[in-house]
Each structure stands twice: as structure tokens, then as C-alpha cells.
Design an enzyme around this catalytic site. Structure first.
Site, PDB file in Angstrom:
ATOM      1  N   HIS A   1       0.816  -1.210   0.000  1.00 44.62           N
ATOM      2  CA  HIS A   1       0.000   0.000   0.000  1.00 44.62           C
ATOM      3  C   HIS A   1       0.855   1.268   0.000  1.00 44.62           C
ATOM      4  O   HIS A   1       1.911   1.333   0.615  1.00 44.62           O
ATOM      5  CB  HIS A   1      -0.930   0.009   1.219  1.00 44.62           C
ATOM      6  CG  HIS A   1      -0.206  -0.026   2.536  1.00 44.62           C
ATOM      7  ND1 HIS A   1       0.273   1.106   3.161  1.00 44.62           N
ATOM      8  CD2 HIS A   1       0.128  -1.060   3.338  1.00 44.62           C
ATOM      9  CE1 HIS A   1       0.864   0.776   4.299  1.00 44.62           C
ATOM     10  NE2 HIS A   1       0.801  -0.535   4.433  1.00 44.62           N
ATOM     11  N   ASP A   2       0.399   2.249  -0.753  1.00 47.02           N
ATOM     12  CA  ASP A   2       0.985   3.592  -0.795  1.00 47.02           C
ATOM     13  C   ASP A   2       2.376   3.636  -1.405  1.00 47.02           C
ATOM     14  O   ASP A   2       3.071   4.653  -1.292  1.00 47.02           O
ATOM     15  CB  ASP A   2       1.012   4.227   0.603  1.00 47.02           C
ATOM     16  CG  ASP A   2      -0.357   4.264   1.256  1.00 47.02           C
ATOM     17  OD1 ASP A   2      -1.240   4.937   0.698  1.00 47.02           O
ATOM     18  OD2 ASP A   2      -0.560   3.607   2.288  1.00 47.02           O
TER      19      ASP A   2
ATOM     20  N   GLY B   1       4.888  -1.236   2.592  1.00 42.64           N
ATOM     21  CA  GLY B   1       4.113  -0.033   2.363  1.00 42.64           C
ATOM     22  C   GLY B   1       4.968   1.220   2.278  1.00 42.64           C
ATOM     23  O   GLY B   1       6.029   1.315   2.893  1.00 42.64           O
TER      24      GLY B   1
END
Length: 265
Positions: A122-123, A140
């Protein structure tokens, strides 16, 4: 509009399918997905969440794109995964949505190769022409520049930056920032030098490579403090865009320490 959807595929109402999209057997495409022109899902592919795929991507069986972030703070917010053009995403690869606290979007560039069971957390922000070899993993919030190669079974710690044209060796555990053009190996990974093979393959001139090598030796020598060597290198090679890219990378703010050699250069 010419779109080919296999009878066994499930495409939710609301999914955006552009011209030339091909969706193979047993694929599942969610209602918030957008597939760009010429993108192909071969079979058993799952596209979840607000996932945007650009043009001419090829996604192989059992890949899952846009799955929920593997983060305990995620509570189902409407975040995104944005993937560019001309990527090859191989079997069982995964790319997760962003989180609200991380900006809300995971971004993957164009012309990349994401091999079997590789993972983009994520991200993350991943540049163009990146290669993740089999089972390479990005935690992440990682930032990867263009032309980065992450070796098989290597893992990049969350919030770590990897500069353009860097090479991460197989099985490496990367817990510190990797300079542009660098080559790192080991568990935990340390800087082994410059990614000379990659620089030659991508057409960097002999003069540019020799300048980078000289600057590297100055920057990571044993004399003086690191800050002194950083300033000396910046002054000496101020006219080299490649060297200054490394200097700017080191000077910029980061959540992780810098990956350094484990011996004298």
C-alpha cells in the site's frame, strides 16, 4: 466498442472497459475498476477496489490487483491503485490499494515487469521500467525510481527509497535507502558499488560511468566525515547530473537511514 469478455468471467456493472480490452476465463472485475485500451486479463485474474489500469497491460492468471491494504488501520476507505501502461504482471502477483494516512493511492508506472508472486504494498510509488523478480516484496510507502531491479525473494522495508537505476540483489533485506545507480546485496543489505551492468545496458557513456565511479569513491572513502565528503563530492562533480542526482537523493528528507558499504571503498 470492441471488448472481449469470456462467458465465465464476472464483470460488475459500473466497471469501465476501454476499446480492445480482453477478459479471459474466470476473471473477476469489480464495479470501480477501469481497464485501459488493449489491456488483457488472461484468466483467473481478480481486479478489486478503485483500480485503474492503463493501456496494453497484460495480467497473468491468479494475479490480484487492488486488494485491501495489509494494514490494521484500513477500515474500508475508498482508496486507489493506479497502474500505467505496457506492464506485464505475472502469476499470483499482488498490488494493494493505498491508505488514507498514506495519501490514498498506490502508484505503479509503465513498462514494468512484475514476476511471479511479487508484491507492491500500500501507498508505494513505483517508477517506469521497474522489474520485480520472483517473490520480490515492497513494504508499504516504498519509493522506487525508474529502471530499478529488485532481485528474487528480496524484501524492501516500508518507507524505504530506492533511487533510479539501482539494483537489489536476490534475497537481500533492504532496510535503508539505496542511492541512485547503486547496487546492494546481503542480509541486511549493504552497498556493494554501482550498478555498472545496468548503466552499460542502458547506454550511459563511458565518461558518465567513470565520473560516477570516481564520485562514488570520493563519497564513500574512509577519510573525514560523511558530511564533509558529501560536500566535497557535490563541489567537485557539480556539472555531472548523475552525481548530483545521488547528492540530491542523500540530502532529501527520508524516513530511513542510508544504505552504506560495509568496508572501505
Amino acid at each position: 466498442m470492441s471488448v472481449d469478455i469470456h462467458p465465465t468471467a464476472i464483470v460488475a456493472k459500473g466497471a469501465e472497459l476501454h476499446d480492445g480490452v480482453s477478459i479471459g476465463p474466470f476473471c473477476i472485475v469489480g464495479e470501480k475498476a477501469s481497464l485501459g485500451p488493449g489491456t488483457r486479463l488472461l484468466s483467473h485474474v481478480v481486479i478489486e477496489g478503485r483500480t485503474e489500469l492503463g493501456a496494453n497491460n497484460t495480467v497473468h492468471p491468479f494475479a490480484v490487483l487492488g486488494g485491501p491494504p495489509q494494514h490494521t488501520a484500513y477500515k474500508g476507505e475508498d482508496t486507489r491503485l493506479v497502474v500505467g501502461d505496457n506492464n506485464v504482471i505475472r502469476e499470483h502477483a499482488t498490488m494493494n490499494l493505498g491508505t488514507v494516512n498514506g495519501g490514498g493511492v498506490t502508484k505503479v508506472g509503465s513498462n514494468g515487469l512484475y514476476m511471479i508472486e511479487s508484491h507492491v504494498g500500500h501507498d508505494c510509488v513505483v517508477g517506469d521500467s521497474v522489474i520485480l523478480i520472483k517473490q520480490a516484496t515492497l513494504g508499504g510507502h516504498c519509493l522506487l525510481g525508474d529502471f530499478v531491479i529488485v532481485g528474487g525473494l528480496a524484501a524492501v522495508h516500508q518507507f524505504t527509497r530506492v533511487g533510479r537505476h539501482a539494483m537489489i540483489g536476490g534475497l537481500a533485506a533492504v532496510v535503508k535507502d539505496v542511492i541512485p545507480y547503486g547496487s546492494v546485496w546481503g542480509n541486511h543489505a549493504h552497498l556493494e558499488g554501482l550498478n555498472l551492468v545496468g548503466l552499460k545496458r542502458r547506454g550511459f557513456s563511458r565518461e558518465a560511468i567513470n565520473t560516477l565511479r570516481a564520485a562514488y569513491r570520493m563519497l564513500f572513502a574512509n577519510e573525514g566525515t560523511f558530511q564533509e565528503r558529501l560536500e566535497d563530492t557535490a563541489q567537485t562533480y557539480a556539472n555531472s547530473p548523475e552525481v548530483m542526482e545521488i547528492i540530491d537523493f542523500i540530502r532529501s528528507d527520508s524516513n530511513r537511514p542510508l544504505c552504506l558499504p560495509d568496508r572501505e571503498v
